[in-house]
Scaffold this motif. Sequence first.
Motif, PDB file in Angstrom:
ATOM      1  N   LEU A   1      -1.518  -1.691 -14.883  1.00  0.00           N
ATOM      2  CA  LEU A   1      -1.864  -0.514 -14.128  1.00  0.00           C
ATOM      3  C   LEU A   1      -1.199   0.705 -15.325  1.00  0.00           C
ATOM      4  CD1 LEU A   1      -0.800  -1.006 -10.375  1.00  0.00           C
ATOM      5  CD2 LEU A   1      -3.068  -0.816 -11.353  1.00  0.00           C
TER       6      LEU A   1
ATOM      7  N   GLU B   1      -0.897  -9.217  -6.543  1.00  0.00           N
ATOM      8  CA  GLU B   1      -1.695  -9.000  -5.239  1.00  0.00           C
ATOM      9  C   GLU B   1      -1.115  -9.354  -4.143  1.00  0.00           C
ATOM     10  OE1 GLU B   1      -6.016  -9.078  -6.084  1.00  0.00           O
ATOM     11  OE2 GLU B   1      -6.215  -9.039  -4.163  1.00  0.00           O
TER      12      GLU B   1
ATOM     13  N   ARG C   1     -18.986   6.473  -9.050  1.00  0.00           N
ATOM     14  CA  ARG C   1     -18.082   7.155  -8.307  1.00  0.00           C
ATOM     15  C   ARG C   1     -18.561   7.045  -6.863  1.00  0.00           C
ATOM     16  NH1 ARG C   1     -13.353   8.604  -9.742  1.00  0.00           N
ATOM     17  NH2 ARG C   1     -13.276   8.539 -12.026  1.00  0.00           N
TER      18      ARG C   1
ATOM     19  N   ARG D   1      -6.414   9.453  -7.638  1.00  0.00           N
ATOM     20  CA  ARG D   1      -7.224   8.212  -7.923  1.00  0.00           C
ATOM     21  C   ARG D   1      -8.775   8.531  -7.670  1.00  0.00           C
ATOM     22  NH1 ARG D   1      -5.850   3.012  -5.066  1.00  0.00           N
ATOM     23  NH2 ARG D   1      -7.934   2.416  -6.078  1.00  0.00           N
TER      24      ARG D   1
ATOM     25  N   PRO E   1     -15.717   2.999  -4.275  1.00  0.00           N
ATOM     26  CA  PRO E   1     -15.179   2.861  -2.978  1.00  0.00           C
ATOM     27  C   PRO E   1     -15.471   1.877  -1.988  1.00  0.00           C
ATOM     28  CG  PRO E   1     -15.328   5.218  -3.716  1.00  0.00           C
ATOM     29  CD  PRO E   1     -16.289   4.452  -4.548  1.00  0.00           C
TER      30      PRO E   1
ATOM     31  N   LEU F   1     -11.021   4.955   1.358  1.00  0.00           N
ATOM     32  CA  LEU F   1     -11.707   5.718   2.283  1.00  0.00           C
ATOM     33  C   LEU F   1     -10.943   5.551   3.642  1.00  0.00           C
ATOM     34  CD1 LEU F   1     -15.439   4.598   1.482  1.00  0.00           C
ATOM     35  CD2 LEU F   1     -14.194   6.849   0.797  1.00  0.00           C
TER      36      LEU F   1
ATOM     37  N   ARG G   1     -14.443  -1.759  -2.273  1.00  0.00           N
ATOM     38  CA  ARG G   1     -13.151  -2.169  -1.559  1.00  0.00           C
ATOM     39  C   ARG G   1     -12.381  -3.099  -2.500  1.00  0.00           C
ATOM     40  NH1 ARG G   1     -16.067  -0.546   2.893  1.00  0.00           N
ATOM     41  NH2 ARG G   1     -14.720   0.807   4.111  1.00  0.00           N
ATOM     42  N   MET G   2     -12.273  -2.918  -3.719  1.00  0.00           N
ATOM     43  CA  MET G   2     -11.535  -3.725  -4.537  1.00  0.00           C
ATOM     44  C   MET G   2     -10.080  -3.598  -4.680  1.00  0.00           C
ATOM     45  SD  MET G   2     -12.659  -4.336  -8.379  1.00  0.00           S
ATOM     46  CE  MET G   2     -14.498  -4.815  -7.973  1.00  0.00           C
ATOM     47  N   HIS G   3      -9.146  -4.488  -4.815  1.00  0.00           N
ATOM     48  CA  HIS G   3      -8.068  -4.202  -4.948  1.00  0.00           C
ATOM     49  C   HIS G   3      -7.417  -3.351  -6.072  1.00  0.00           C
ATOM     50  CE1 HIS G   3      -3.528  -4.895  -5.011  1.00  0.00           C
ATOM     51  NE2 HIS G   3      -3.289  -5.231  -3.728  1.00  0.00           N
ATOM     52  N   LEU G   4      -6.547  -2.471  -5.872  1.00  0.00           N
ATOM     53  CA  LEU G   4      -6.211  -1.562  -7.257  1.00  0.00           C
ATOM     54  C   LEU G   4      -5.759  -2.390  -8.316  1.00  0.00           C
ATOM     55  CD1 LEU G   4      -5.506   1.267  -8.600  1.00  0.00           C
ATOM     56  CD2 LEU G   4      -3.236   0.858  -7.784  1.00  0.00           C
ATOM     57  N   LEU G   5      -5.050  -3.693  -8.374  1.00  0.00           N
ATOM     58  CA  LEU G   5      -4.903  -4.792  -9.414  1.00  0.00           C
ATOM     59  C   LEU G   5      -6.038  -5.283 -10.061  1.00  0.00           C
ATOM     60  CD1 LEU G   5      -1.851  -6.134  -7.621  1.00  0.00           C
ATOM     61  CD2 LEU G   5      -1.732  -4.543  -9.666  1.00  0.00           C
ATOM     62  N   MET G   6      -7.089  -5.859  -9.015  1.00  0.00           N
ATOM     63  CA  MET G   6      -8.522  -6.101  -9.589  1.00  0.00           C
ATOM     64  C   MET G   6      -9.247  -5.224 -10.321  1.00  0.00           C
ATOM     65  SD  MET G   6      -9.096  -9.137  -9.422  1.00  0.00           S
ATOM     66  CE  MET G   6      -7.780 -10.498  -9.204  1.00  0.00           C
ATOM     67  N   GLN G   7      -9.179  -3.880  -9.752  1.00  0.00           N
ATOM     68  CA  GLN G   7      -9.972  -3.044 -10.687  1.00  0.00           C
ATOM     69  C   GLN G   7      -9.214  -2.694 -11.743  1.00  0.00           C
ATOM     70  OE1 GLN G   7     -10.308   1.320  -9.001  1.00  0.00           O
ATOM     71  NE2 GLN G   7     -10.804   0.304  -6.946  1.00  0.00           N
ATOM     72  N   ASP G   8      -8.046  -2.732 -12.020  1.00  0.00           N
ATOM     73  CA  ASP G   8      -7.321  -2.665 -13.402  1.00  0.00           C
ATOM     74  C   ASP G   8      -7.691  -3.796 -14.374  1.00  0.00           C
ATOM     75  OD1 ASP G   8      -4.914  -1.493 -14.981  1.00  0.00           O
ATOM     76  OD2 ASP G   8      -4.403  -3.547 -14.711  1.00  0.00           O
TER      77      ASP G   8
ATOM     78  N   THR H   1      -2.891 -11.649 -11.662  1.00  0.00           N
ATOM     79  CA  THR H   1      -3.092 -10.459 -10.957  1.00  0.00           C
ATOM     80  C   THR H   1      -3.219 -10.768  -9.420  1.00  0.00           C
ATOM     81  OG1 THR H   1      -4.313  -9.572 -12.837  1.00  0.00           O
ATOM     82  CG2 THR H   1      -4.804  -8.639 -10.715  1.00  0.00           C
TER      83      THR H   1
ATOM     84  N   PHE I   1      -4.252   0.476  -1.911  1.00  0.00           N
ATOM     85  CA  PHE I   1      -4.208  -0.468  -2.796  1.00  0.00           C
ATOM     86  C   PHE I   1      -6.099  -1.045  -2.535  1.00  0.00           C
ATOM     87  CE2 PHE I   1       0.161  -1.055  -3.000  1.00  0.00           C
ATOM     88  CZ  PHE I   1       0.288  -0.822  -4.379  1.00  0.00           C
ATOM     89  N   ARG I   2      -6.285  -1.246  -1.363  1.00  0.00           N
ATOM     90  CA  ARG I   2      -7.577  -1.809  -1.087  1.00  0.00           C
ATOM     91  C   ARG I   2      -8.847  -0.899  -0.823  1.00  0.00           C
ATOM     92  NH1 ARG I   2      -4.970  -6.317   0.454  1.00  0.00           N
ATOM     93  NH2 ARG I   2      -5.546  -8.231  -1.090  1.00  0.00           N
TER      94      ARG I   2
ATOM     95  N   PRO J   1      -9.259   5.778 -16.065  1.00  0.00           N
ATOM     96  CA  PRO J   1      -9.649   4.329 -16.728  1.00  0.00           C
ATOM     97  C   PRO J   1     -11.141   4.383 -16.656  1.00  0.00           C
ATOM     98  CG  PRO J   1      -8.040   3.867 -15.498  1.00  0.00           C
ATOM     99  CD  PRO J   1      -8.169   5.244 -15.160  1.00  0.00           C
TER     100      PRO J   1
END
Lengths: 215, 349
Positions: A75, A12, B147, A213, B151, A144, B154-161, A8, A140-141, B246
């Motif tokens: 994903l 990234e 929720r 999202r 936000p 906001l 600020r975690m990377h989408l891949l890390m969230q996955d 991962t 991605f990060r 998810p």
Amino acid sequence: MFSIFRKTRQLEQNIDAFLDLILKSALAFRVALKAYLSGDRTTFEEKVQEIDSLEAQADGLRREVENTIYAEMILPESRGDVLALLENSDDVLNQIADTIVEFRTENPAFPLDLHGHLLELVDASMEAVEQMVLAVQAYFRDLLAVRNLITKIIFYEKETDRLGERIKRSLFQRDDLTLAEKMHLRTFVQYLQQIADQAEDLGDRISIYVIKRMV
Amino acid sequence: MIWFYLTSGLFLGWSLGANDAANVFGTAVATRMVRFTTAAWIASLFVMLGAVIGGAGPAATYGKLGAINAMGGAFTVALSAALVVAWTVRLGLPVSTTQAIVGAIVGWDLFAHRPVPLGTLSKIMVTWVASPVLAALFAFTLNHLIRRTLPYLRMHLLMQDLMNRAILVMIGAFGAYSLGANNIANVMGVFVTSNPFRDLYIQGIQILSAQQVLFLLGGAAIATGIFTYSQKVMMTVGRELFRLSPVDAWVVVLAESLVLFLFSSHNLQHWLLSHRLPAPPLVPVSSSQAVVGAVIGIGFARGGIRAIRYEILGQIALGWILTPAVGGLLAFLLLFVMQNVFQQMVVLP
């Protein structure tokens, strides 16, 4: 578990590296156009080569990222959106690379008094691309931050419309160029505008993906 | 004969594994976040652990409802519940083994001319209503908390996955433990009084009590259900749940698992009582109905009152009355048949 974590992280880094290549291409494009208009062929040729090589690297990275996302089943929910983002970002880079090659191939001769306007157009167009890259990174990060970045993309795209329009009007009002020359130069103005248009299209997509999202 | 009598309980266990494992691992498997075999191993292990370690509390409540003292009676009661469960599955209603077995136990009470302990029965029935409501409340609160905070991480989408995968596995394991602890009473609870097993000793040290051996067997039946039939159910339930995001999906599983845990943990009950907080009774509840409750909770957080699907709520409410009624009636009839046609002992004097 550790191997998934490592993969991962690697993925990234690859996505970040891919986006960096687009940023570098946009910066190289600005320098190349300045060199072209000032008659500095050596720098121009160097930058054309550089953009060509950046584009090839970006293609390789994008394919690697896409393959990994599918092979490792990462994903599952938003992979379609992520792949579309990467492909469309790559399209913008291709447009930058194609445009610079067209300059080298067709050697459009812009009248000296339009150089300033043309450089402004190049700056606005590349600014749109740079904000687009930041918006993709924010997708991605940092969701906001996306909204502000998309506002900036739209602003710079409108700027390219305004500046492009001004150059085209000025081209077609003058008597020192033939119609063929005017149409030839107009095509190049359109190329530069198209880059910002594509960046704006991608911005629109990102705002939809962000809503998906957030929901 | 003992083994034959146990088959109806084992069948109930198999059906529980086949249907309810989907409520804890459905999302993870359907979205390919976790391989089915991995999920099946984790779910089986933790269901058995839950059954053996934490199954005593809810099972004791069934003992209070009706101490079925003959193996023949326990077999018939479990069989009646199994038939009712099979029937509700066919109707496509949210399956509730607990409601079927409670009805069947009351059927035995009536058949054996024993007084129906109305206090225990009403306590059980209140938990049926409370469990989906609590699940909805938990899901609603968890959804809001997550929720609001996610936000800002600020975690990377891949890390969230990656985090989602890890959380789905951890919550799945917790959910499986709670399912085993809470629902083993449905599978083996009716056999507790007439338990044919003895305490298990290895080199003079007691490893498991007789009841734990019985529950381990029930856990193994649930595990068989998970391995043989739950994949299909997981794909169906998981896809339904994964219309949510998810994060929402694991919130639903967490809310459901918390409800199951709340109604089965002795330690939590002690802790709540020692802090003078209201403690829920230890009663088996329906995991499917808790999931429906949690999904409604998420929907409520998202879309307000419009998100509530009244027809599903109606189905659940109908199940609260219809399932135990049919279970009781069927148990009464089958006990009559067992005693008078097959000449089997269903009640000890």
